[in-house]
Design a protein around this motif. Structure first.
Motif, mmCIF file in Angstrom:
data_model
loop_
_atom_site.group_PDB
_atom_site.id
_atom_site.type_symbol
_atom_site.label_atom_id
_atom_site.label_comp_id
_atom_site.label_asym_id
_atom_site.label_seq_id
_atom_site.Cartn_x
_atom_site.Cartn_y
_atom_site.Cartn_z
ATOM 1 N N UNK A 1 0.831 -1.199 0.000
ATOM 2 C CA UNK A 1 0.000 0.000 0.000
ATOM 3 C C UNK A 1 0.873 1.260 0.000
ATOM 4 N N UNK A 2 0.405 2.281 -0.702
ATOM 5 C CA UNK A 2 1.094 3.567 -0.686
ATOM 6 C C UNK A 2 0.900 4.230 0.678
ATOM 7 N N UNK A 3 1.693 5.257 0.940
ATOM 8 C CA UNK A 3 1.666 5.904 2.257
ATOM 9 C C UNK A 3 0.272 6.423 2.601
ATOM 10 N N UNK A 4 -0.398 7.062 1.649
ATOM 11 C CA UNK A 4 -1.728 7.596 1.946
ATOM 12 C C UNK A 4 -2.747 6.476 2.139
ATOM 13 N N UNK A 5 -2.531 5.328 1.478
ATOM 14 C CA UNK A 5 -3.417 4.174 1.663
ATOM 15 C C UNK A 5 -3.195 3.537 3.027
ATOM 16 N N UNK A 6 -1.939 3.507 3.483
ATOM 17 C CA UNK A 6 -1.642 3.016 4.834
ATOM 18 C C UNK A 6 -2.348 3.860 5.882
ATOM 19 N N UNK A 7 -2.330 5.170 5.678
ATOM 20 C CA UNK A 7 -2.975 6.074 6.630
ATOM 21 C C UNK A 7 -4.478 5.810 6.706
ATOM 22 N N UNK A 8 -5.062 5.345 5.615
ATOM 23 C CA UNK A 8 -6.488 5.027 5.606
ATOM 24 C C UNK A 8 -6.762 3.660 6.215
ATOM 25 N N UNK A 9 -5.863 2.701 5.963
ATOM 26 C CA UNK A 9 -6.087 1.325 6.402
ATOM 27 C C UNK A 9 -5.742 1.121 7.874
ATOM 28 N N UNK A 10 -4.682 1.769 8.318
ATOM 29 C CA UNK A 10 -4.127 1.514 9.649
ATOM 30 C C UNK A 10 -5.136 1.670 10.786
ATOM 31 N N UNK A 11 -6.000 2.690 10.770
ATOM 32 C CA UNK A 11 -6.960 2.812 11.874
ATOM 33 C C UNK A 11 -7.889 1.608 12.027
ATOM 34 N N UNK A 12 -8.081 0.844 10.949
ATOM 35 C CA UNK A 12 -8.934 -0.339 11.036
ATOM 36 C C UNK A 12 -8.375 -1.352 12.038
ATOM 37 N N UNK A 13 -7.043 -1.448 12.111
ATOM 38 C CA UNK A 13 -6.426 -2.408 13.026
ATOM 39 C C UNK A 13 -6.772 -2.057 14.470
ATOM 40 N N UNK A 14 -6.685 -0.777 14.796
ATOM 41 C CA UNK A 14 -7.049 -0.342 16.147
ATOM 42 C C UNK A 14 -8.521 -0.565 16.444
ATOM 43 N N UNK A 15 -9.365 -0.327 15.459
ATOM 44 C CA UNK A 15 -10.802 -0.530 15.651
ATOM 45 C C UNK A 15 -11.142 -2.002 15.846
ATOM 46 N N UNK A 16 -10.393 -2.883 15.189
ATOM 47 C CA UNK A 16 -10.614 -4.320 15.364
ATOM 48 C C UNK A 16 -10.309 -4.719 16.808
ATOM 49 N N UNK A 17 -9.205 -4.209 17.341
ATOM 50 C CA UNK A 17 -8.857 -4.499 18.736
ATOM 51 C C UNK A 17 -9.937 -3.964 19.676
ATOM 52 N N UNK A 18 -10.484 -2.782 19.369
ATOM 53 C CA UNK A 18 -11.541 -2.205 20.191
ATOM 54 C C UNK A 18 -12.801 -3.076 20.212
ATOM 55 N N UNK A 19 -12.954 -3.902 19.184
ATOM 56 C CA UNK A 19 -14.080 -4.836 19.132
ATOM 57 C C UNK A 19 -13.827 -6.084 19.980
ATOM 58 N N UNK A 20 -12.676 -6.148 20.638
ATOM 59 C CA UNK A 20 -12.358 -7.275 21.509
ATOM 60 C C UNK A 20 -11.601 -8.395 20.846
ATOM 61 N N UNK A 21 -11.067 -8.150 19.664
ATOM 62 C CA UNK A 21 -10.363 -9.179 18.899
ATOM 63 C C UNK A 21 -8.859 -9.050 19.127
ATOM 64 N N UNK A 22 -8.204 -10.160 19.434
ATOM 65 C CA UNK A 22 -6.754 -10.196 19.564
ATOM 66 C C UNK A 22 -6.138 -10.407 18.181
#
Length: 245
Positions: free
Chosen positions: A170-191
């Motif tokens: 992914x390009x840098x701007x695409x990483x900036x869009x995708x990366x927050x999803x990882x944090x949101x997944x953890x917030x859903x209780x997923x390891x």
């Protein structure tokens, strides 16, 4: 107590020892990154966790249960989901229908097509891909294909999510869009267990990092400590990276 634990896992392919007596544990709602040079055994380790391979020795415990000999379908239904390096969506299905497959065969058990459609719609909203629900796969960008791969894994309702280089390419701007999803997944209780070569990603999201080289675990700890480890610098990061730790 660890939600999943590998104990002295070893996997051989002929004379090659791809994973060599490696132990690890993943705690509840933790993000554990696995890094190392190409050929270190990272994806093989994920294949051992997800059931694609069985170890030649060692065992895998999930929530206190020995799952070493369970197949990937059983592990998926128990709550272990994953993405793959090579994206292989079903080409004859729409974006929504691809995600519905995960809903139908994941941890939720037997549900109707209409229920699967509702659940898949929710997952697409979560990964911010709902506007492409009725599109064909061929119309998606690389970023959107990555989001679809993530959505398919999330549709199985995992408690543990294995992400195999999901952000690579992914390009840098695409990483900036995708990366927050990882944090949101953890917030859903997923390891999460994350394999990634993009060090900016590893540094930002990881609670702990394991470094592999030639099938062995050569370091483990928080990112800042691991990045300064002389053995890690020599094997993987390179001397020029030392100042970025």
């Amino acid at each position: 107590m660890a939600i999943i634990e590998g104990i002295n896992l070893t996997k051989r392919f002929g004379g090659l020892v791809a994973v060599n007596e490696l132990s690890f544990e993943l705690n509840d709602r933790e993000i554990l990154s696995i890094i190392g040079p190409n050929g270190a055994g990272k994806t093989t380790l994920l294949n051992l966790i997800s059931g694609v391979y069985y170890p030649d020795s060692g065992k895998l415990m999930y929530k206190g249960r020995d799952i070493t000999k369970l197949g990937p379908d059983a592990r998926c239904k128990m709550g272990i989901g994953r993405t793959f390096q090579i994206l292989s969506p079903l080409p004859d299905l729409s974006v929504l229908e691809n995600v519905m497959v995960g809903c139908l065969f994941g941890r939720g058990g037997k549900i109707s097509i209409s229920e699967a459609r509702k659940e898949a719609t929710k997952v697409l909203e979560f990964v911010e891909l709902s506007e492409k629900a009725d599109y064909g796969i061929e119309s998606l960008t690389t970023l959107e294909l990555k989001k679809l791969e993530l959505a398919r894994a999330l549709a199985t309702e995992p408690e543990i999510l294995l992400l195999d280089e999901i952000m690579t390419g992914l390009a840098a701007h695409e990483l900036d869009e995708f990366l927050p999803l990882v944090g949101r997944i953890r917030e859903e209780g997923i390891s999460i267990i994350l394999i990634e070569h993009v060090m900016k990603v590893v540094k930002k999201v990881s609670d702990r990092v394991i470094v592999m080289d030639q099938g062995r675990k050569i370091a483990e700890g928080v990112y800042e400590d691991v990045a300064k480890n002389p053995e890690v610098v020599k094997a993987y990061l390179g001397e020029a990276y030392e100042s970025l730790a």
